[in-house]
Design an enzyme around this catalytic site. Sequence first.
Site, PDB file in Angstrom:
ATOM      1  N   LYS A  24       0.835  -1.212   0.000  1.00  0.00           N
ATOM      2  CA  LYS A  24       0.000   0.000   0.000  1.00  0.00           C
ATOM      3  C   LYS A  24       0.867   1.258   0.000  1.00  0.00           C
ATOM      4  CE  LYS A  24      -2.990   0.677   3.539  1.00  0.00           C
ATOM      5  NZ  LYS A  24      -2.865   1.972   4.222  1.00  0.00           N
ATOM      6  N   SER A  25       1.858   1.307   0.890  1.00  0.00           N
ATOM      7  CA  SER A  25       2.710   2.501   0.964  1.00  0.00           C
ATOM      8  C   SER A  25       3.386   2.774  -0.379  1.00  0.00           C
ATOM      9  CB  SER A  25       3.809   2.296   2.016  1.00  0.00           C
ATOM     10  OG  SER A  25       3.280   2.368   3.305  1.00  0.00           O
ATOM     11  N   SER A 170       7.874   9.733  11.738  1.00  0.00           N
ATOM     12  CA  SER A 170       6.769   9.545  10.797  1.00  0.00           C
ATOM     13  C   SER A 170       7.244   9.622   9.360  1.00  0.00           C
ATOM     14  CB  SER A 170       5.690  10.616  11.029  1.00  0.00           C
ATOM     15  OG  SER A 170       4.784  10.613   9.941  1.00  0.00           O
ATOM     16  N   GLN A 172       5.277   9.518   6.920  1.00  0.00           N
ATOM     17  CA  GLN A 172       4.323  10.346   6.180  1.00  0.00           C
ATOM     18  C   GLN A 172       4.726  11.814   6.245  1.00  0.00           C
ATOM     19  OE1 GLN A 172       0.415   9.353   7.655  1.00  0.00           O
ATOM     20  NE2 GLN A 172       0.442   7.348   6.666  1.00  0.00           N
ATOM     21  N   ASP A 318       2.575  -0.920  11.856  1.00  0.00           N
ATOM     22  CA  ASP A 318       1.255  -1.291  11.338  1.00  0.00           C
ATOM     23  C   ASP A 318       0.850  -2.717  11.705  1.00  0.00           C
ATOM     24  OD1 ASP A 318       0.966   1.198  10.257  1.00  0.00           O
ATOM     25  OD2 ASP A 318       1.555   0.607   8.224  1.00  0.00           O
ATOM     26  N   LYS A 345      -3.751   6.063  14.700  1.00  0.00           N
ATOM     27  CA  LYS A 345      -3.927   5.359  13.423  1.00  0.00           C
ATOM     28  C   LYS A 345      -5.402   5.368  13.012  1.00  0.00           C
ATOM     29  CE  LYS A 345       0.442   4.597  13.025  1.00  0.00           C
ATOM     30  NZ  LYS A 345       1.217   5.349  12.012  1.00  0.00           N
ATOM     31  N   ARG A 349      -5.590   2.193  18.144  1.00  0.00           N
ATOM     32  CA  ARG A 349      -5.377   0.731  18.080  1.00  0.00           C
ATOM     33  C   ARG A 349      -5.050   0.118  19.435  1.00  0.00           C
ATOM     34  NH1 ARG A 349      -2.581   0.429  12.068  1.00  0.00           N
ATOM     35  NH2 ARG A 349      -4.595   0.423  11.002  1.00  0.00           N
ATOM     36  N   ARG A 390      -7.143  -3.003   9.837  1.00  0.00           N
ATOM     37  CA  ARG A 390      -6.180  -3.968  10.399  1.00  0.00           C
ATOM     38  C   ARG A 390      -6.726  -4.632  11.666  1.00  0.00           C
ATOM     39  NH1 ARG A 390      -2.171  -3.247   6.784  1.00  0.00           N
ATOM     40  NH2 ARG A 390      -1.511  -1.115   6.319  1.00  0.00           N
TER      41      ARG A 390
HETATM   42  C1  S3P Z   1       2.949   5.037   6.196  1.00  0.00           C
HETATM   43  C2  S3P Z   1       3.646   5.390   7.316  1.00  0.00           C
HETATM   44  C3  S3P Z   1       3.226   5.018   8.675  1.00  0.00           C
HETATM   45  C4  S3P Z   1       2.249   3.851   8.659  1.00  0.00           C
HETATM   46  C5  S3P Z   1       1.163   4.067   7.637  1.00  0.00           C
HETATM   47  C6  S3P Z   1       1.755   4.181   6.245  1.00  0.00           C
HETATM   48  C7  S3P Z   1       3.432   5.499   4.884  1.00  0.00           C
HETATM   49  O1  S3P Z   1       2.589   6.123   9.286  1.00  0.00           O
HETATM   50  O2  S3P Z   1       1.685   3.665   9.931  1.00  0.00           O
HETATM   51  O3  S3P Z   1       0.252   2.979   7.647  1.00  0.00           O
HETATM   52  O4  S3P Z   1       2.968   4.984   3.841  1.00  0.00           O
HETATM   53  O5  S3P Z   1       4.283   6.393   4.864  1.00  0.00           O
HETATM   54  P1  S3P Z   1       3.418   7.329   9.982  1.00  0.00           P
HETATM   55  O6  S3P Z   1       4.360   7.821   9.007  1.00  0.00           O
HETATM   56  O7  S3P Z   1       2.401   8.352  10.364  1.00  0.00           O
HETATM   57  O8  S3P Z   1       4.061   6.707  11.169  1.00  0.00           O
END
Ligand code: S3P
Length: 433
Positions: A24-25, A170, A172, A318, A345, A349, A390
């Site tokens: 997915k990422s 993070s 993200q 995750d 999340k 969770r 999840r």
């Molecule tokens: C992700 C980063 C993670 C992860 C999320 C997907 C990504 O989050 O928990 O499911 O694709 O960069 P964070 O970056 O907020 O920790």
Amino acid sequence: MENTRFQLAPQGRCTGQLDPPGDKSISHRAIMLASLAQGTSEIRGLLPSGDCLATLEAFRNMGVQVHWLAPDRLRVHGAGLHGLQAPDGTLDMGNSGTAMRLLAGILCAQAFASTLSGDASLNARPMQRIADPLQAMGADITLSVAGTAPLEIRPCETLDAIDYVLPVASAQVKSCLLLAGLYAKGRTCITEPVRCRDHTENMLHTFSCAIEREDRRVCLQGGGELAATEIDIPGDLSSAAFFIVGSLISQDSHLTVKNVGINPTRTGALEILRQMGAKIDIRNERNYGEEPVADLVVTSSSLHGIDIPQNLVVDAIDEFPILFIAAACAKGITQLNGAKELRTKESDRIHTMVSGLQTLGIRAEERPDGVTITGGEFGAGTVDSGGDHRVAMAFAMASLAASGTITVADTGAVATSFPGFVESATQLGLLFE
Ligand code: S3P
């Protein structure tokens, strides 16, 4: 989202071969960079789930042309970094934090205004963590008073590069700032407190961006271009993890997981499970572009509780819903600390999982940043997923070690990451009623 439920009879199996859906990422990043590149890219092994389709729809809404060649194969005609058009209406990111946070970095640099929103879960998640550094770069972005979406983004005069130390680990936030950095004046550098998943860095390099990396610091120069390319996406270890644990906790199971990503920033769960006594072999290691891939062979194992090492938390972030199921099936006590990010999340969770475990007769206690779980036996019962994909898939796997039927309510969100979950699970021997 459709209000569906899973109902599973006890003592199914989890045996055979799994071809997990695309990561997915990595799928989000492939769609984004292909859309911003010069030329036509082809993406193979893309995850066509709700979350990734939200990203794709956003770029189509901004004028990017795409053609599906197969259900997991997409041709993207890149618009170039400066070729996006103003979207028609609000961009709906659905349930996806990755889609919203990464896209915000791109949208802050556009010559048009945009609004990013999502479902109730996404619109309750923290966005100040991206707004603070984006505003420091000169972006015009506003949030709700609670620091959440909808995000209102307006064109800014100039976006300046930033040298930023992430206050939270993070990927993200890091990725959001790197994408904004593509447009910024100067050299953007991000330092992370703990190494986080590096798919954005890998994929920027694949799209010919000169990105420099050293330990926990990554830099790129604004003002370049991205060149279209071909991408093969590995299977998603986060999706495979449900079946890996399913196979470990059920009797006489033997599971082969094919073509799954084993990027070291993602394999914390495999190491945690091994420390709990899991038999997991890694075979046939190779690379898809810059992403390492392998086949895994998993057999039923008797697990024991552990204190989860702090250095594995981010790399397993995750997988905690399904790791908690493993802990409930393990002999003795499992402790997790230093994981308060789990509360931000798709659901909280820590709370959703502990409530469900307790409902099914497992001793579990929550703390602000972790849990203590005492191994036991799952009884029958109905648990609520809290609308979290999840959590729903984790409790489906609990049926493999349960004494009665387990019902999981509110499972519609499973399609955000694993649309074929029920089919895969049924094929491997889980007993959906
Ligand atoms: C992700 C980063 C993670 C992860 C999320 C997907 C990504 O989050 O928990 O499911 O694709 O960069 P964070 O970056 O907020 O920790």
